[in-house]
Write a protein that holds these residues in place. Structure first.
Motif, PDB file in Angstrom:
ATOM      1  N   SER A 139     -39.899 -20.473   9.551  1.00 44.99           N
ATOM      2  CA  SER A 139     -39.369 -19.155   9.912  1.00 44.99           C
ATOM      3  C   SER A 139     -40.418 -18.327  10.648  1.00 44.99           C
ATOM      4  O   SER A 139     -40.092 -17.604  11.589  1.00 44.99           O
ATOM      5  CB  SER A 139     -38.854 -18.410   8.684  1.00 44.99           C
ATOM      6  N   LEU A 140     -41.673 -18.437  10.240  1.00 43.17           N
ATOM      7  CA  LEU A 140     -42.746 -17.736  10.961  1.00 43.17           C
ATOM      8  C   LEU A 140     -42.872 -18.259  12.384  1.00 43.17           C
ATOM      9  O   LEU A 140     -43.042 -17.479  13.333  1.00 43.17           O
ATOM     10  CB  LEU A 140     -44.082 -17.897  10.226  1.00 43.17           C
ATOM     11  N   ASP A 141     -42.786 -19.564  12.529  1.00 44.09           N
ATOM     12  CA  ASP A 141     -42.866 -20.171  13.855  1.00 44.09           C
ATOM     13  C   ASP A 141     -41.707 -19.703  14.730  1.00 44.09           C
ATOM     14  O   ASP A 141     -41.893 -19.389  15.905  1.00 44.09           O
ATOM     15  CB  ASP A 141     -42.881 -21.691  13.741  1.00 44.09           C
ATOM     16  N   MET A 142     -40.514 -19.619  14.156  1.00 50.74           N
ATOM     17  CA  MET A 142     -39.342 -19.164  14.900  1.00 50.74           C
ATOM     18  C   MET A 142     -39.509 -17.711  15.342  1.00 50.74           C
ATOM     19  O   MET A 142     -39.171 -17.344  16.459  1.00 50.74           O
ATOM     20  CB  MET A 142     -38.081 -19.314  14.053  1.00 50.74           C
ATOM     21  N   GLN A 143     -40.049 -16.884  14.456  1.00 51.77           N
ATOM     22  CA  GLN A 143     -40.291 -15.477  14.814  1.00 51.77           C
ATOM     23  C   GLN A 143     -41.251 -15.382  15.994  1.00 51.77           C
ATOM     24  O   GLN A 143     -41.037 -14.576  16.902  1.00 51.77           O
ATOM     25  CB  GLN A 143     -40.861 -14.707  13.625  1.00 51.77           C
ATOM     26  N   ASN A 144     -42.308 -16.178  15.970  1.00 53.65           N
ATOM     27  CA  ASN A 144     -43.269 -16.172  17.069  1.00 53.65           C
ATOM     28  C   ASN A 144     -42.606 -16.614  18.368  1.00 53.65           C
ATOM     29  O   ASN A 144     -42.846 -16.035  19.429  1.00 53.65           O
ATOM     30  CB  ASN A 144     -44.469 -17.076  16.760  1.00 53.65           C
ATOM     31  N   THR A 145     -41.778 -17.640  18.290  1.00 51.63           N
ATOM     32  CA  THR A 145     -41.081 -18.141  19.475  1.00 51.63           C
ATOM     33  C   THR A 145     -40.145 -17.078  20.028  1.00 51.63           C
ATOM     34  O   THR A 145     -40.124 -16.828  21.242  1.00 51.63           O
ATOM     35  CB  THR A 145     -40.282 -19.413  19.129  1.00 51.63           C
ATOM     36  N   GLU A 146     -39.382 -16.433  19.149  1.00 50.97           N
ATOM     37  CA  GLU A 146     -38.451 -15.395  19.583  1.00 50.97           C
ATOM     38  C   GLU A 146     -39.198 -14.220  20.217  1.00 50.97           C
ATOM     39  O   GLU A 146     -38.769 -13.683  21.234  1.00 50.97           O
ATOM     40  CB  GLU A 146     -37.588 -14.923  18.413  1.00 50.97           C
ATOM     41  N   TYR A 147     -40.318 -13.829  19.616  1.00 53.95           N
ATOM     42  CA  TYR A 147     -41.110 -12.734  20.174  1.00 53.95           C
ATOM     43  C   TYR A 147     -41.617 -13.105  21.562  1.00 53.95           C
ATOM     44  O   TYR A 147     -41.530 -12.294  22.492  1.00 53.95           O
ATOM     45  CB  TYR A 147     -42.284 -12.387  19.252  1.00 53.95           C
ATOM     46  N   ASN A 148     -42.129 -14.314  21.699  1.00 57.15           N
ATOM     47  CA  ASN A 148     -42.666 -14.745  22.989  1.00 57.15           C
ATOM     48  C   ASN A 148     -41.577 -14.789  24.056  1.00 57.15           C
ATOM     49  O   ASN A 148     -41.809 -14.407  25.211  1.00 57.15           O
ATOM     50  CB  ASN A 148     -43.350 -16.103  22.863  1.00 57.15           C
ATOM     51  N   LEU A 149     -40.393 -15.242  23.695  1.00 57.62           N
ATOM     52  CA  LEU A 149     -39.280 -15.274  24.657  1.00 57.62           C
ATOM     53  C   LEU A 149     -38.854 -13.865  25.056  1.00 57.62           C
ATOM     54  O   LEU A 149     -38.590 -13.594  26.233  1.00 57.62           O
ATOM     55  CB  LEU A 149     -38.093 -16.036  24.067  1.00 57.62           C
ATOM     56  N   THR A 150     -38.784 -12.972  24.091  1.00 56.33           N
ATOM     57  CA  THR A 150     -38.410 -11.586  24.378  1.00 56.33           C
ATOM     58  C   THR A 150     -39.443 -10.931  25.283  1.00 56.33           C
ATOM     59  O   THR A 150     -39.104 -10.241  26.250  1.00 56.33           O
ATOM     60  CB  THR A 150     -38.276 -10.779  23.067  1.00 56.33           C
TER      61      THR A 150
END
Length: 69
Positions: A32-43
């Motif tokens: 879930s932490l990795d997904m949050q980082n990915t979503e932040y980077n995409l945004t």
């Protein structure tokens, strides 16, 4: 680099002491932490890519006149 290795070893030691069900929870949490980082980077990337287009839209004589009010 030694401190990084030391913290990894400490974390691995703690994980190895957990029962299998809790290890799965730890893995889910890390995912879930990795997904949050990915979503932040995409945004962030999407916002950066849209800046030139938005500047063209917002930087115009009509808006400049409105801004003076």
């Amino acid at each position: 680099m030694q401190a990084h290795s030391s913290s990894e070893q400490r974390l691995l030691g703690k994980i190895q002491k957990l029962p299998p069900e809790q290890v799965l929870l730890v893995e889910d949490f890390i995912d879930s932490l990795d997904m949050q980082n990915t979503e932040y980077n995409l945004t962030f990337a999407a916002a950066k890519l849209s800046e030139p287009v938005l500047l063209k839209i917002w930087d115009n004589p009509d808006d400049a006149e409105y801004d003076k009010l």
